[in-house]
Write a protein that holds these residues in place. Structure first.
Motif, short mmCIF file in Angstrom:
data_model
loop_
_atom_site.label_atom_id
_atom_site.label_comp_id
_atom_site.label_asym_id
_atom_site.label_seq_id
_atom_site.Cartn_x
_atom_site.Cartn_y
_atom_site.Cartn_z
N LEU A 290 0.83 -1.21 0.00
CA LEU A 290 0.00 0.00 0.00
C LEU A 290 0.86 1.26 0.00
N ALA A 291 1.93 1.25 0.79
CA ALA A 291 2.81 2.42 0.85
C ALA A 291 3.49 2.66 -0.50
N GLY A 292 4.01 1.61 -1.10
CA GLY A 292 4.69 1.76 -2.39
C GLY A 292 3.76 2.24 -3.49
N VAL A 293 2.59 1.63 -3.58
CA VAL A 293 1.63 2.02 -4.62
C VAL A 293 1.13 3.45 -4.39
N SER A 294 0.90 3.81 -3.13
CA SER A 294 0.40 5.17 -2.86
C SER A 294 1.46 6.23 -3.14
N LEU A 295 2.73 5.87 -3.12
CA LEU A 295 3.78 6.81 -3.48
C LEU A 295 3.99 6.89 -4.99
N ILE A 296 3.68 5.84 -5.71
CA ILE A 296 3.86 5.82 -7.16
C ILE A 296 2.68 6.45 -7.89
N LEU A 297 1.47 6.24 -7.41
CA LEU A 297 0.26 6.71 -8.11
C LEU A 297 0.20 8.22 -8.37
N PRO A 298 0.57 9.10 -7.42
CA PRO A 298 0.50 10.53 -7.75
C PRO A 298 1.36 10.92 -8.94
N TYR A 299 2.52 10.30 -9.07
CA TYR A 299 3.37 10.62 -10.23
C TYR A 299 2.73 10.14 -11.52
N LEU A 300 2.15 8.95 -11.49
CA LEU A 300 1.49 8.45 -12.70
C LEU A 300 0.33 9.35 -13.10
N PHE A 301 -0.48 9.78 -12.13
CA PHE A 301 -1.58 10.69 -12.44
C PHE A 301 -1.06 12.02 -12.97
N TYR A 302 0.00 12.52 -12.40
CA TYR A 302 0.59 13.78 -12.86
C TYR A 302 1.04 13.66 -14.32
N VAL A 303 1.73 12.58 -14.63
CA VAL A 303 2.24 12.41 -15.99
C VAL A 303 1.10 12.21 -16.98
N LEU A 304 0.14 11.38 -16.63
CA LEU A 304 -0.93 11.06 -17.58
C LEU A 304 -1.94 12.18 -17.74
N LEU A 305 -2.30 12.87 -16.69
CA LEU A 305 -3.36 13.87 -16.77
C LEU A 305 -2.83 15.29 -16.92
N TYR A 306 -1.91 15.70 -16.08
CA TYR A 306 -1.50 17.10 -16.06
C TYR A 306 -0.57 17.44 -17.21
N LYS A 307 0.38 16.59 -17.51
CA LYS A 307 1.33 16.88 -18.58
C LYS A 307 0.62 17.03 -19.92
N ARG A 308 -0.46 16.29 -20.13
CA ARG A 308 -1.22 16.39 -21.37
C ARG A 308 -1.83 17.77 -21.51
#
Length: 180
Positions: A51-69
């Motif tokens: 849970l800790a690892g996934v919760s630290l990785i997910l914000p970056y994935l959301f940032y790259v996929l949604l915000y960078k676009r």
């Protein structure tokens, strides 16, 4: 203003990337890496590193996929202008999809920038025609009175890119402000 935005975006991106790397290391050490300590128990506490690892990785994935676009459309765009090419911003507020030159379309509440050269025309399926004459003057045929010209205040309101030569809204018939 834009440089300040870019700096804050870079800081946010770096923070998310750092957290994602930490999350990946946690997952790798717990589940993939060779470690002296490996828990073989099936109790609930073994899920905490996951849970800790996934919760630290997910914000970056959301940032790259949604915000960078979205960043591709934000900010000032600097272009090298061709002297024989002009650009027209069109915002469709007609409540219908509009076809342009049989190969492009703008849905309602969408905008697009069209390039036009000397002695060329843009033909809209709703009867509007934009023509660029030999003196680089824009002529508009609008028999249904659908075109609204955008002034200086409106350019900011509708986020019109600063490189366009003309900006217009396509409204419903008889709601325009330009006569043929």
């Amino acid at each position: 203003m834009i440089q300040k935005n870019n700096k804050s975006n870079n800081i946010i991106s770096s923070i998310f990337l750092g957290l994602a790397i930490i999350g990946f290391l946690i997952l790798w050490l717990k589940y993939g890496g060779r470690s002296v300590y490996k828990s073989n128990s099936n109790d609930i506490s073994s899920i905490y590193p996951l849970l800790a690892g996934v919760s630290l990785i997910l914000p970056y994935l959301f940032y790259v996929l949604l915000y960078k676009r979205k960043l591709k459309h934000i900010g000032k765009i600097k272009k090298i202008r061709n002297e024989n090419e002009f650009e027209i911003f069109i915002l469709n507020k007609s409540k219908k999809t509009v076809m342009i030159n049989h190969n492009s379309e703008i849905e309602d509440n969408q905008w697009s920038v069209f390039k036009i050269k000397k002695n060329e025309s843009l033909f809209f399926n709703n009867g509007i025609i934009f023509k660029l004459d030999k003196n680089n003057d824009l002529e508009i045929e609008d028999f249904k009175n659908q075109i609204i010209g955008l002034g200086e205040e409106d350019l900011k309101k509708y986020n019109v890119p600063n490189y366009v030569n003309w900006a217009f809204i396509i409204a419903k018939p008889n709601e325009g402000d330009i006569t043929s």
